[in-house]
Design a protein around this motif. Sequence first.
Motif, mmCIF file in Angstrom:
data_model
loop_
_atom_site.group_PDB
_atom_site.id
_atom_site.type_symbol
_atom_site.label_atom_id
_atom_site.label_comp_id
_atom_site.label_asym_id
_atom_site.label_seq_id
_atom_site.Cartn_x
_atom_site.Cartn_y
_atom_site.Cartn_z
ATOM 1 N N GLY A 181 1.210 -1.017 -0.229
ATOM 2 C CA GLY A 181 -0.512 -0.349 0.220
ATOM 3 C C GLY A 181 0.708 1.206 0.045
ATOM 4 N N THR A 222 -5.770 4.180 2.030
ATOM 5 C CA THR A 222 -5.601 2.101 1.467
ATOM 6 C C THR A 222 -6.788 2.025 2.073
ATOM 7 O OG1 THR A 222 -3.691 2.638 0.543
ATOM 8 C CG2 THR A 222 -4.668 0.239 0.805
ATOM 9 N N VAL A 277 -8.787 -1.562 3.080
ATOM 10 C CA VAL A 277 -8.625 -3.276 3.137
ATOM 11 C C VAL A 277 -10.050 -4.020 3.505
ATOM 12 C CG1 VAL A 277 -7.650 -5.357 3.661
ATOM 13 C CG2 VAL A 277 -6.000 -3.270 3.622
ATOM 14 N N LEU A 279 -6.670 -5.519 -0.882
ATOM 15 C CA LEU A 279 -7.297 -4.716 -0.559
ATOM 16 C C LEU A 279 -8.776 -4.347 -1.881
ATOM 17 C CD1 LEU A 279 -3.795 -3.331 -2.489
ATOM 18 C CD2 LEU A 279 -5.138 -3.237 -0.620
ATOM 19 N N SER A 300 -7.049 1.182 -4.988
ATOM 20 C CA SER A 300 -7.326 0.824 -3.395
ATOM 21 C C SER A 300 -7.467 2.075 -2.543
ATOM 22 C CB SER A 300 -6.854 -0.428 -3.197
ATOM 23 O OG SER A 300 -5.000 -0.317 -3.480
#
Length: 525
Positions: free
Chosen positions: A412, A441, A443, A455, A463
């Motif tokens: 990331g 970011t 998840v 992601l 993402s």
Amino acid sequence: MANQGDEVFQTVTDGKFYVFCNGNPLLGGPRPSVDIVDPRTMTVTASIPVDNSTQWADAVYMESCDGSSKSFVLANDRSGHNVLVFDPQTAVQTDTVPMSQVPVHGYGIPQLQEYWAHADQDGVFDVINLRDVRNLVHEDLVVATSPIIDTSSIYLYKNLSYVPRSLDGCLDDCLNLFILRNLDVYLRVGVWKFRVHIGTQGHGKLLWDPDLLPFAYASNIKEGYIYEINLETKQRTREINFASTNPADDDYCPGTHGMAYSSINKHLYATCCSVAMTCPFTSVGVVEIDTTTFTLVTRHRQATSFEAYESKDGKYIVAIDKGGNQVHVLTPGSSGSASSIDFPSINATAVTGSVAREPNRIAFHQLTDGSWRFFFSMTFPRPTGASGIGWIDTSIIEQGGTAAENLNFIPGGAFDQQLRAIYAGANYVATTNTFPTSGITIVNAEPTANANPTLQSINGGDSLVATNLNPRYIVWVPNSFTGRGCSNKDEEEDSLSNGEIAGLVISVLVVVGLLTTAVRKQRKI
């Protein structure tokens, strides 16, 4: 669970991430803002601009329990010395509440309907009640003397006239008193400005838990103390003084910082600094305290860390050792006995084991099978690179035997500072980025039952959701009022929609009507 106060809302599936961005107004860039991100669409759905001087610290989501169905987002502005209040239903800022100097950490206590903010420079807690979010909590004082008071030794303090403690007779850990002019008379009003230091004010935290009420505990990186306080009376009741200057002693702890609590053994855990002035980045372990006797149980020297957290069930105490690139897991046992370290410390490195990732903060996600998945914001390499997110399951930790595990790594963006936010909401975990662009970011914490995290993206897209510059904090906010804030227990199912509630009410009324009719028929017979 030792709360910041809004963890109960993290399992609400219908919500969004609020991202608190500092912007870059001093260099002609955008002003600070709160950006609202929908993880399902991976878009910023709204942005709330705030004053140019705002520098964000902690933020908390809270709900009223007075039947008004109001919800609030309260966020500390450490630069302007304010708490900013937002209405999530309208996505607007409603209030700015002046606070003491440099409010950093904030805590929502739904049982008291209060928000507590720790002001680092003054070494005090300021308190806001949800019944009146425009002001600090005030408590009327009974005054036996005339309301007209000699003002010869009064000086101005934050646009209020302050009465020194020598006049009001209040103890150091009691109230500070202000005099507010009301027409031609003075009215004495107590303002909750709760002192949590003995001699030196410093950065500190609050630990509270429904299991501990009405008591809570506070730390101070510049003093070797844990302070016990009564949240209801706003009084400091006891303290533990780690007075030893010998690093070999259990009670050697020059400064205290991160805290955790387990309801299993009713023990408090606090991270210890080796040098108070450099805390929290120097550590000599974690002290464990029995809250029932308020005595020191032990100091876990090997669990060097600057932050301590606990899983919601209190089964695991997680100590994050940023400098040592490790994560230590303590297992609470019986009350009065030291917790055990049953598992080897987890290495916070890349999959290859060659790159230290410097874990910073943690987010918890409970898997479908009831076990836990720990997510960590990683802070190296910085300010560029792919420091990403680390994660590990408790099932892996428990099955690992004597071999040390490595954190799994999700690539990331990177963050430009040592403190990097991470937050869980519904089935998502989000962390802040300043590289390759400012944003978060996201998840997918559990794509299918017990599956590895991935992601989050839309149709294979990015993402990372771009936000305003310099995102600093994240909070998960439900889309509508849930009522969960008025319960001591987490609710795993979503709150009922208005339509469902209306249907339930109609059903109840129908049943009551049928029962009433049946009773009347029985009486006629």
